[in-house]
Design a protein around this motif. Structure first.
Motif, PDB file in Angstrom:
ATOM      1  N   LEU A   1      65.405  33.688  31.412  1.00  0.00           N
ATOM      2  CA  LEU A   1      64.659  34.766  30.768  1.00  0.00           C
ATOM      3  C   LEU A   1      65.187  36.114  31.216  1.00  0.00           C
ATOM      4  O   LEU A   1      65.479  36.320  32.394  1.00  0.00           O
ATOM      5  CB  LEU A   1      63.176  34.679  31.146  1.00  0.00           C
TER       6      LEU A   1
ATOM      7  N   ARG B   1      58.753  41.060  26.607  1.00  0.00           N
ATOM      8  CA  ARG B   1      59.721  40.013  26.294  1.00  0.00           C
ATOM      9  C   ARG B   1      60.915  40.624  25.574  1.00  0.00           C
ATOM     10  O   ARG B   1      60.764  41.544  24.785  1.00  0.00           O
ATOM     11  CB  ARG B   1      59.129  38.958  25.350  1.00  0.00           C
ATOM     12  N   TRP B   2      62.073  40.078  25.817  1.00  0.00           N
ATOM     13  CA  TRP B   2      63.278  40.442  25.080  1.00  0.00           C
ATOM     14  C   TRP B   2      63.252  39.630  23.796  1.00  0.00           C
ATOM     15  O   TRP B   2      63.323  38.402  23.814  1.00  0.00           O
ATOM     16  CB  TRP B   2      64.514  40.135  25.913  1.00  0.00           C
ATOM     17  N   ALA B   3      63.087  40.299  22.674  1.00  0.00           N
ATOM     18  CA  ALA B   3      62.884  39.581  21.418  1.00  0.00           C
ATOM     19  C   ALA B   3      63.576  40.288  20.266  1.00  0.00           C
ATOM     20  O   ALA B   3      63.857  41.487  20.327  1.00  0.00           O
ATOM     21  CB  ALA B   3      61.382  39.471  21.124  1.00  0.00           C
TER      22      ALA B   3
ATOM     23  N   TRP C   1      62.925  45.273  23.866  1.00  0.00           N
ATOM     24  CA  TRP C   1      61.729  44.882  24.600  1.00  0.00           C
ATOM     25  C   TRP C   1      60.523  44.979  23.677  1.00  0.00           C
ATOM     26  O   TRP C   1      60.351  45.965  22.960  1.00  0.00           O
ATOM     27  CB  TRP C   1      61.527  45.754  25.838  1.00  0.00           C
TER      28      TRP C   1
ATOM     29  N   GLN D   1      51.131  37.330  22.642  1.00  0.00           N
ATOM     30  CA  GLN D   1      51.316  35.890  22.783  1.00  0.00           C
ATOM     31  C   GLN D   1      49.987  35.149  22.744  1.00  0.00           C
ATOM     32  O   GLN D   1      49.887  34.081  22.145  1.00  0.00           O
ATOM     33  CB  GLN D   1      52.068  35.579  24.082  1.00  0.00           C
TER      34      GLN D   1
ATOM     35  N   HIS E   1      57.362  37.356  30.901  1.00  0.00           N
ATOM     36  CA  HIS E   1      58.491  37.731  30.039  1.00  0.00           C
ATOM     37  C   HIS E   1      58.916  36.642  29.065  1.00  0.00           C
ATOM     38  O   HIS E   1      59.974  36.731  28.451  1.00  0.00           O
ATOM     39  CB  HIS E   1      59.687  38.206  30.871  1.00  0.00           C
ATOM     40  N   GLY E   2      58.075  35.628  28.901  1.00  0.00           N
ATOM     41  CA  GLY E   2      58.418  34.536  27.994  1.00  0.00           C
ATOM     42  C   GLY E   2      57.299  34.244  27.014  1.00  0.00           C
ATOM     43  O   GLY E   2      56.269  34.914  26.988  1.00  0.00           O
ATOM     44  N   LYS E   3      57.533  33.225  26.207  1.00  0.00           N
ATOM     45  CA  LYS E   3      56.538  32.795  25.228  1.00  0.00           C
ATOM     46  C   LYS E   3      55.582  31.808  25.871  1.00  0.00           C
ATOM     47  O   LYS E   3      55.936  31.094  26.804  1.00  0.00           O
ATOM     48  CB  LYS E   3      57.221  32.142  24.029  1.00  0.00           C
TER      49      LYS E   3
END
Length: 147
Positions: free
Chosen positions: A8, A49-51, A64, A94, A128-130
């Motif tokens: 991540l 999150r980096w998306a 971000w 989320q 920082h994740g899903k």
């Protein structure tokens, strides 16, 4: 959490300080620096999150993302929240998405909403994740509410 053996991406302190909340910048500022999602218990830094933004557009790009939502009880309608199962509450993107995903997967009524506390019981959050969703727990919560 599995990410296809990818690590991540974690924002720097500068990334966090420069983040403005995107389209929910007023809400981002309103909740303050020490806000914690009442569902998943992550703080503002951890929900970043980096998306891919605008994923269906030819102009898609990575950035971000840390979106906040005013989560409310859909069974009461947006303007009559005082009669719902829970008051309108700011939660992270989320957690808000997990509410919808659980309802779709379990074929629950569209006008049902899990409370922030209930969402916290069926999501596994990663900074920082899903989220991972435990649909069996979500179903048990729904069944207990609708006995």
């Amino acid at each position: 959490m599995k990410m296809n053996n990818m690590k991540l991406k974690v924002p720097t302190q500068e990334d966090f300080e420069n983040y403005d909340g995107l389209h929910c910048h007023r809400l981002w500022a309103m909740v303050g620096d020490y806000w914690i999602c009442p569902s998943c218990k992550r703080n503002k830094y951890q929900i970043m999150r980096w998306a891919k933004r605008f994923p269906n557009s030819p102009n898609a790009f990575y950035d971000w993302v840390a979106i906040l939502h005013k989560h409310h009880d859909h069974s009461q309608g947006y303007l009559s929240l005082n009669n719902g199962r829970f008051p309108q509450t700011v939660i992270c993107d989320q957690c808000n998405s997990a509410d919808g995903a659980a309802k779709r997967k379990l074929s629950l009524p569209k006008d049902f909403s899990f409370s922030p506390e209930e969402i916290g019981r069926f999501v596994k959050a990663t900074p920082h994740g899903k989220h991972e969703i435990d649909y069996e727990i979500a179903k048990a919560i729904y069944d207990a509410v609708h006995i």
